[in-house]
Design an enzyme around this catalytic site. Structure first.
Site, PDB file in Angstrom:
ATOM      1  N   ASP A  38       2.244   6.545  -1.463  1.00 43.23           N
ATOM      2  CA  ASP A  38       2.531   6.001  -2.725  1.00 43.23           C
ATOM      3  C   ASP A  38       1.026   5.669  -3.170  1.00 43.23           C
ATOM      4  OD1 ASP A  38       4.041   4.985  -4.852  1.00 43.23           O
ATOM      5  OD2 ASP A  38       3.609   3.031  -3.987  1.00 43.23           O
ATOM      6  N   ASP A  40       0.342   3.125  -6.567  1.00 36.87           N
ATOM      7  CA  ASP A  40       0.001   1.704  -7.024  1.00 36.87           C
ATOM      8  C   ASP A  40       0.725   0.620  -5.951  1.00 36.87           C
ATOM      9  OD1 ASP A  40      -0.917   2.423  -9.500  1.00 36.87           O
ATOM     10  OD2 ASP A  40       1.397   2.723 -10.146  1.00 36.87           O
ATOM     11  N   ASP A  46      -2.050  -2.710  -7.262  1.00 40.25           N
ATOM     12  CA  ASP A  46      -0.890  -2.799  -8.351  1.00 40.25           C
ATOM     13  C   ASP A  46      -1.158  -4.006  -9.436  1.00 40.25           C
ATOM     14  OD1 ASP A  46       1.752  -3.663  -9.434  1.00 40.25           O
ATOM     15  OD2 ASP A  46       2.357  -2.168  -8.142  1.00 40.25           O
ATOM     16  N   ALA A  49       3.800  -4.387 -14.196  1.00 41.54           N
ATOM     17  CA  ALA A  49       4.266  -3.411 -15.219  1.00 41.54           C
ATOM     18  C   ALA A  49       3.469  -3.740 -16.577  1.00 41.54           C
ATOM     19  CB  ALA A  49       6.026  -4.001 -15.303  1.00 41.54           C
ATOM     20  N   THR A  82       4.191   9.619  -6.576  1.00 40.76           N
ATOM     21  CA  THR A  82       4.057   8.483  -7.503  1.00 40.76           C
ATOM     22  C   THR A  82       4.831   8.813  -8.586  1.00 40.76           C
ATOM     23  OG1 THR A  82       2.623   6.987  -8.795  1.00 40.76           O
ATOM     24  CG2 THR A  82       1.931   9.266  -8.545  1.00 40.76           C
ATOM     25  N   ASN A  83       5.599   7.690  -8.744  1.00 37.63           N
ATOM     26  CA  ASN A  83       6.517   7.427  -9.938  1.00 37.63           C
ATOM     27  C   ASN A  83       5.580   6.968 -11.382  1.00 37.63           C
ATOM     28  OD1 ASN A  83       8.699   8.449  -8.673  1.00 37.63           O
ATOM     29  ND2 ASN A  83       9.696   6.379  -8.644  1.00 37.63           N
ATOM     30  N   GLN A  84       5.404   7.566 -12.231  1.00 32.69           N
ATOM     31  CA  GLN A  84       4.491   7.411 -13.567  1.00 32.69           C
ATOM     32  C   GLN A  84       5.539   7.340 -14.593  1.00 32.69           C
ATOM     33  OE1 GLN A  84       1.996   5.642 -13.252  1.00 32.69           O
ATOM     34  NE2 GLN A  84       2.025   5.853 -10.952  1.00 32.69           N
ATOM     35  N   SER A  85       6.502   6.551 -14.787  1.00 30.00           N
ATOM     36  CA  SER A  85       7.496   6.460 -16.126  1.00 30.00           C
ATOM     37  C   SER A  85       6.422   6.226 -17.304  1.00 30.00           C
ATOM     38  CB  SER A  85       8.684   5.725 -15.920  1.00 30.00           C
ATOM     39  OG  SER A  85       8.233   4.532 -15.610  1.00 30.00           O
ATOM     40  N   ASP A 161       4.848   1.030  -0.591  1.00 32.05           N
ATOM     41  CA  ASP A 161       5.105  -0.576  -0.704  1.00 32.05           C
ATOM     42  C   ASP A 161       6.339  -1.024  -1.088  1.00 32.05           C
ATOM     43  OD1 ASP A 161       4.502   0.456  -3.374  1.00 32.05           O
ATOM     44  OD2 ASP A 161       3.861  -1.762  -3.982  1.00 32.05           O
ATOM     45  N   ARG A 164      12.041   1.983  -2.584  1.00 32.76           N
ATOM     46  CA  ARG A 164      12.278   3.374  -2.852  1.00 32.76           C
ATOM     47  C   ARG A 164      11.066   4.693  -2.400  1.00 32.76           C
ATOM     48  NH1 ARG A 164       9.885   0.691  -7.185  1.00 32.76           N
ATOM     49  NH2 ARG A 164       7.682   0.930  -7.725  1.00 32.76           N
TER      50      ARG A 164
END
Length: 247
Positions: A38, A40, A46, A49, A82-85, A161, A164
Site C-alpha cells: 500500500d 499512504d 499518511d 484526508a 493504492t486507492n486514489q479517489s 496499514d 481494506r
C-alpha cells in the site's frame, strides 16, 4: 497454508497477539515472488484526508527506500497497490498523480537506495461508493498484479496499514498479510504498539478481541485473520528476508 511462501502459520497454531516472532528466526520457505505494498501510511507518511495532493507532502516512512531496494536485490517483484479517489473527486488530475506525485515518490526511493523502484504502480481513482472491482477491499488490482507478473497469489505478501488492504489480499487469495503500525495500523490495533526491534513481528488471530477496528465496516471479516503486525515497512521486510532460505 504457508508452505508455499513464508511457512509460519504451519508452525504456530492458534497463536494470539502476545506471540512475538523474533528476528532473526529462520522458519524456512523461500523469498516471496511478489510483494504488494500500500502507499499512504506504508511507503510514505499518511497526511490524512483527502490524501497527498502535492509532491511537497511526500515523506518516506523510516527505511522505506532501503526496504524496497533490499526486496529488489532479493529478486522480488514489487507492486504498489493504492486507492486514489482524490482523482475521482477532481482534487488532482491523473497526470498529477502519475507524473508528479508518483514520479517524485520514485525519486525519493532512489535517493534512499539506488535499487529502490516499484516494478509497477496500480492505482484506482474511482470514488469510494462506485463499486469498482479494482478498488480495495476488492481484489481487482491485486489480481492484475498477479496476472502481469504471472505469479500465483499464494506466492505473494501484502503489506498495508488498513483493514481494506488485508481484506483485498484475502479476497485475492494472498495468505501472507502484514499490518504496519504506521498510518492507521496502530489505531486499528487499539493503540497497541508493534515490536520495536526491526524484524520482530506479532502474529494476530483476534483471539483477545481487544482491537479498535476503526474502518468503515460493520464487523471485522474473519477472512483477514490471522495476520502479522509490524512497526513499519522496513521492519516487515527485514522479517520477510530473515525468514527465507539462504538469508
Amino acid at each position: 497454508m504457508m508452505a508455499s511462501n513464508l511457512g509460519i502459520y504451519s508452525l504456530i497454531i492458534a497463536a494470539s497477539v502476545k506471540n512475538v516472532i523474533p528476528f532473526p528466526a529462520k522458519l524456512g520457505g523461500k523469498v516471496p515472488a511478489l510483494i504488494l505494498v500500500d502507499r499512504d501510511g506504508v511507503v510514505n507518511v499518511d497526511v490524512g484526508a483527502p490524501g497527498v495532493l502535492s509532491t511537497l507532502q511526500l515523506e518516506l516512512t523510516p527505511g522505506a527506500g532501503r526496504a524496497i531496494g533490499q526486496l529488489r536485490r532479493a529478486e522480488c517483484k514489487i507492486a504498489l497497490i493504492t486507492n486514489q479517489s482524490c482523482v475521482g473527486k477532481g482534487l488532482i488530475t491523473e497526470e498529477n498523480l502519475v507524473g508528479d506525485i508518483h514520479g517524485r515518490l520514485q525519486d525519493l526511493l532512489f535517493q534512499d537506495d539506488e535499487d529502490a523502484k516499484f516494478d509497477h504502480i496500480f492505482y484506482c481513482s474511482s470514488l469510494k461508493d462506485s463499486g469498482d472491482y479494482r478498488m480495495k477491499p476488492n481484489p481487482g488490482m491485486i489480481e492484475e498484479a498477479a496476472q502481469m507478473f504471472d505469479i500465483d497469489p499464494s506466492d505473494a505478501v501484502m503489506i498495508g496499514d488498513a483493514l481494506r488492504d488485508l481484506e483485498a489480499a484475502a479476497n485475492a487469495g494472498v495468505p501472507s498479510r502484514i499490518l504496519v503500525e504506521t498510518g492507521y495500523g496502530r489505531q486499528i490495533m487499539g493503540g497497541k504498539k508493534a515490536p520495536n526491534e526491526h524484524g520482530a513481528l506479532e502474529l494476530v488471530d483476534g483471539s483477545e478481541g481487544k482491537f479498535d477496528w476503526n474502518e468503515d465496516v460493520e464487523n471485522i471479516k474473519p477472512s483477514i485473520l490471522p495476520f502479522l503486525y509490524a512497526k513499519n515497512l522496513y521492519s516487515a521486510v527485514q522479517w520477510i528476508l530473515s525468514n527465507t532460505e539462504g538469508s
